[in-house]
Enzyme design. Sequence first.
Site, mmCIF file in Angstrom:
data_model
loop_
_atom_site.group_PDB
_atom_site.id
_atom_site.type_symbol
_atom_site.label_atom_id
_atom_site.label_comp_id
_atom_site.label_asym_id
_atom_site.label_seq_id
_atom_site.Cartn_x
_atom_site.Cartn_y
_atom_site.Cartn_z
ATOM 1 N N ASP A 9 9.185 -4.940 0.245
ATOM 2 C CA ASP A 9 8.747 -4.334 -1.008
ATOM 3 C C ASP A 9 8.532 -2.852 -0.748
ATOM 4 O OD1 ASP A 9 7.489 -3.512 -3.376
ATOM 5 O OD2 ASP A 9 6.480 -5.451 -3.614
ATOM 6 N N LEU A 13 1.909 -1.578 -0.336
ATOM 7 C CA LEU A 13 0.735 -2.380 -0.662
ATOM 8 C C LEU A 13 0.230 -1.999 -2.049
ATOM 9 C CD1 LEU A 13 -1.160 -4.507 0.377
ATOM 10 C CD2 LEU A 13 -2.415 -2.746 1.596
ATOM 11 N N HIS A 14 0.407 -2.915 -2.989
ATOM 12 C CA HIS A 14 -0.006 -2.682 -4.378
ATOM 13 C C HIS A 14 -0.676 -3.959 -4.877
ATOM 14 C CE1 HIS A 14 3.460 -5.086 -5.647
ATOM 15 N NE2 HIS A 14 4.106 -4.461 -4.676
ATOM 16 N N GLY A 15 -1.005 -4.006 -6.130
ATOM 17 C CA GLY A 15 -1.778 -5.111 -6.688
ATOM 18 C C GLY A 15 -1.226 -6.487 -6.402
ATOM 19 N N ALA A 18 -1.672 -7.062 -2.626
ATOM 20 C CA ALA A 18 -3.083 -7.022 -2.233
ATOM 21 C C ALA A 18 -3.890 -8.188 -2.798
ATOM 22 C CB ALA A 18 -3.707 -5.697 -2.661
#
Length: 163
Positions: A9, A13-15, A18
């Site tokens: 991806d 690190l995103h919603g 996470a």
Amino acid sequence: MDIQLVRIDDRLLHGQVATTWAKTTRINRIIVVSDEVAANPISKALVSQAAPPDIKAHVVTLDKLVEVYFHPMFLNVKVLLLFTKPSDVAAVYKRGVYINTVNIGGMKFTQGKKMITHFISVDDSDIEAFKFLDARGIELEVRKVPSDRKQLLMDILKKGNHI
């Protein structure tokens, strides 16, 4: 190292990573594996800040991942390995990092890439890396979040005449 999920991806690190993937996989560490991100202090800081409070997040080079993969200290650590491109996944696999499934969550469109889904774009280098991984029996599955229906990347590539 107890790898719970290997994900590609390029949004890092995103919603979705996470929260949903971390919760579903019950990990206690997220490791972003990228020479480029590891060389960028701002990107490294952003990754650390985006991690949920109970999960450690690190950014490492490909060499460092191979080094810690075999270290006894990480034997029972449940990790999510997060890559930005498939060639890096193939590179660490060639160096002995055992992978049986790769989740492809997002690869943005840039010059020279072809859109194969509404959130995945590939170029010839990406396709070659995916073919390498597929030839070793590694499942390449496409899902943004765990509740999405799993699609096999190689079927998408074949259907679109990309391979």
